[in-house]
Design a protein around this motif. Structure first.
Motif: not given
Length: 252
Positions: A143-154
């Protein structure tokens, strides 16, 4: 490619699949959840319920969608995986033709031979994270990189106008309760320079400026997001730390 995966839960354990029965299998030797590819005309929920039945023998009554995981593996086309958990199922377990099924205590799952990115989303579902979008970039097994986002409705979005010298006190108040934590990042906020304008009316007790006169001051505009269920607490904490009699706090 569209796929699904589900982590069945019972007695504080996950049902894990040890992939060891196919000669050619990118997951060979790894422990994963159950799932598979969407068939033509199939929805993700229909797919995961079918896959659960085929691979485990269980009939899933209700599956909870937790997020979407995007796998980028070398130069191959991206895989979009719908991630589910399920604790509402019936029936008896069967042998799986793709590997060995085993109930593993949740606190021992990450000790298994997992894909490194799987540990990230298993952490998220164990910590009851809101709906998320996780991108995992692999070169072979690394695993060389990752990105994480959350659903903004919460989340609720906050804008706060405040003198620069009070920024730290507001952030510290919110940080005490981890209100500015987003995914694996703490104290997430933005700030920018602005110029505030106002006229204090009779009866006011202004922190800055004089009654009846136009005033202006250099301020900071803070922007951040707060989980919906903690928005009222955040508003109270900001007002408590803010020097203005009537602070400008915009909530979206």
């Amino acid at each position: 490619m569209l796929t699904t995966v589900c982590y069945l839960q019972r007695n504080n354990k996950y049902l894990m699949l040890y992939r060891n029965k196919k000669k050619i299998d990118v997951n060979k030797g790894k422990w994963i959840g159950v799932g598979g590819k969407l068939e033509e005309g199939e929805s993700p929920e229909e797919c995961i319920k079918r896959e659960i039945k085929e691979e485990t023998g269980y009939i899933a009554n209700n599956c909870k969608e937790r997020g979407i995981v995007v796998f980028n593996y070398n130069d191959e086309p991206s895989e979009f995986m719908y991630l589910y958990t399920c604790n509402d199922f019936t029936g008896n377990i069967i042998d799986c033709d793709e590997g060995d099924l085993k109930w593993i205590p949740k606190d021992e799952v990450k000790e298994l031979n997992l894909w490194e990115g799987d540990k990230i989303f298993i952490d998220l579902i164990q910590n009851k994270a809101p709906y998320f979008f996780l991108t995992l970039n692999y070169k072979n097994d690394e695993l060389i990189s990752h990105t994480l986002e959350f659903k903004k409705d919460d989340f609720m979005r906050f804008e706060v106008f405040v003198p620069e010298e009070y920024v730290d006190s507001i952030i510290k108040e919110l940080s005490k309760y981890n209100l500015l934590t987003v995914g694996f990042y703490k104290d997430v906020y933005a700030s920018m320079d602005v110029e505030g304008h106002w006229i204090s009316l009779e009866g006011a007790d202004p922190f800055d400026g004089e009654i009846g006169k136009e005033s202006k001051a250099d301020e900071k505009l803070l922007k951040f997001i707060i989980k919906k269920e903690f928005a009222d607490l955040a508003y109270y904490l900001i007002k408590r730390a803010h020097p203005y009699e009537v602070p400008v706090i915009n909530i979206f």
